[in-house]
Design an enzyme around this catalytic site. Structure first.
Site, PDB file in Angstrom:
ATOM      1  N   ILE A 185     -25.785  -8.357  16.092  1.00 46.87           N
ATOM      2  CA  ILE A 185     -26.743  -7.891  17.081  1.00 46.87           C
ATOM      3  C   ILE A 185     -26.002  -7.912  18.413  1.00 46.87           C
ATOM      4  O   ILE A 185     -25.363  -8.904  18.763  1.00 46.87           O
ATOM      5  CB  ILE A 185     -28.016  -8.771  17.119  1.00 46.87           C
ATOM      6  CG1 ILE A 185     -28.990  -8.272  18.195  1.00 46.87           C
ATOM      7  CG2 ILE A 185     -27.683 -10.233  17.325  1.00 46.87           C
ATOM      8  CD1 ILE A 185     -30.328  -9.017  18.198  1.00 46.87           C
ATOM      9  N   SER A 186     -26.040  -6.799  19.130  1.00 47.05           N
ATOM     10  CA  SER A 186     -25.285  -6.693  20.379  1.00 47.05           C
ATOM     11  C   SER A 186     -25.817  -7.652  21.429  1.00 47.05           C
ATOM     12  O   SER A 186     -26.994  -8.022  21.428  1.00 47.05           O
ATOM     13  CB  SER A 186     -25.352  -5.271  20.922  1.00 47.05           C
ATOM     14  OG  SER A 186     -24.748  -4.359  20.038  1.00 47.05           O
TER      15      SER A 186
END
Length: 224
Positions: A61-62
């Site tokens: 997840i960025s």
């Protein structure tokens, strides 16, 4: 104000506004979406730190700043149709769903697509739909799109994405190799065969795997 909301407010103030994110709709969406619900249980204590987190299948997840930067670059409007390549946990799709009219998001990993779909439905992001497939082909059945965004780095902009973008549409993705840093670019379609491309900075993402991307054996655990 509960502790969760305080963490989100601090994230927006210290990680986003302090670093130049100014679109009020993006900032409000980042305040609303509970990032802690989009990370594995054992990572929830880290959910609001400005860092990428592993979510399984070699994906991440960025970090919040990168999500906000890319969504701001899309210049989303309330009636926009968005194509999100690389669903992951569904967090970025949820953020965009707070701003745009509808979001179609594609994930090539079955377990991630299933989990993201269940999570988005449970949290009532009813204008976001998850699809399983090769994102490098786009999504012809739902095209055209006012905005396309990819959370993985490819060697070029896939031709299908260019074709599925409306006139005036914006596309944001990282371009570059599978190791080290890549260039985040925005492509704007001005006419039938008229596209303008600009660089937005350096980023580091997992590879875009598919027919018009990298081979599956190029995947790594790096990314933001």
């Amino acid at each position: 104000m509960d502790e969760e909301q305080q963490l989100r407010d601090n994230m927006v103030r210290l990680q986003l506004e302090a670093r130049g994110i100014h679109d009020k709709r993006v900032l409000e969406a980042m305040r609303r979406v509970p990032r802690s619900m989009f990370v594995p249980d054992d990572a929830r204590a880290l959910a609001y730190e400005d860092r990428p987190l592993p979510i399984g299948c070699g994906q991440t997840i960025s970090q919040p700043y990168i999500v906000a930067l890319m969504v701001q670059a899309l210049q989303l409007q309330p009636d926009d149709a968005v194509l999100d390549i690389g669903t992951g946990s569904g967090y970025a799709a949820a953020v965009m769903g707070c701003i745009a009219g509808r979001v179609d998001t594609i994930e090539r990993h079955g377990p991630l697509a299933l989990q993201a779909g269940e999570r988005l439905r449970a949290l009532a992001y009813n204008n976001v739909k998850v699809h399983l497939g090769d994102g490098t082909e786009g999504l012809p059945s739902r095209a055209p799109f006012h905005a396309i965004v990819a959370a993985a780095s490819g060697p070029i902009v896939p031709p299908a994405w260019r074709e599925q973008l409306t006139i005036g549409g914006r596309l944001v993705m990282p371009i570059g190799g599978t190791g080290g840093w890549q260039h985040l670019v925005r492509v704007t379609r001005h006419g039938q065969a008229d596209y303008a491309q600009e660089r937005l900075g350096e980023v580091r993402f997992v590879p875009l795997v598919g027919r018009h991307g990298w081979r599956p054996d190029s995947e790594t655990d790096d990314g933001e």
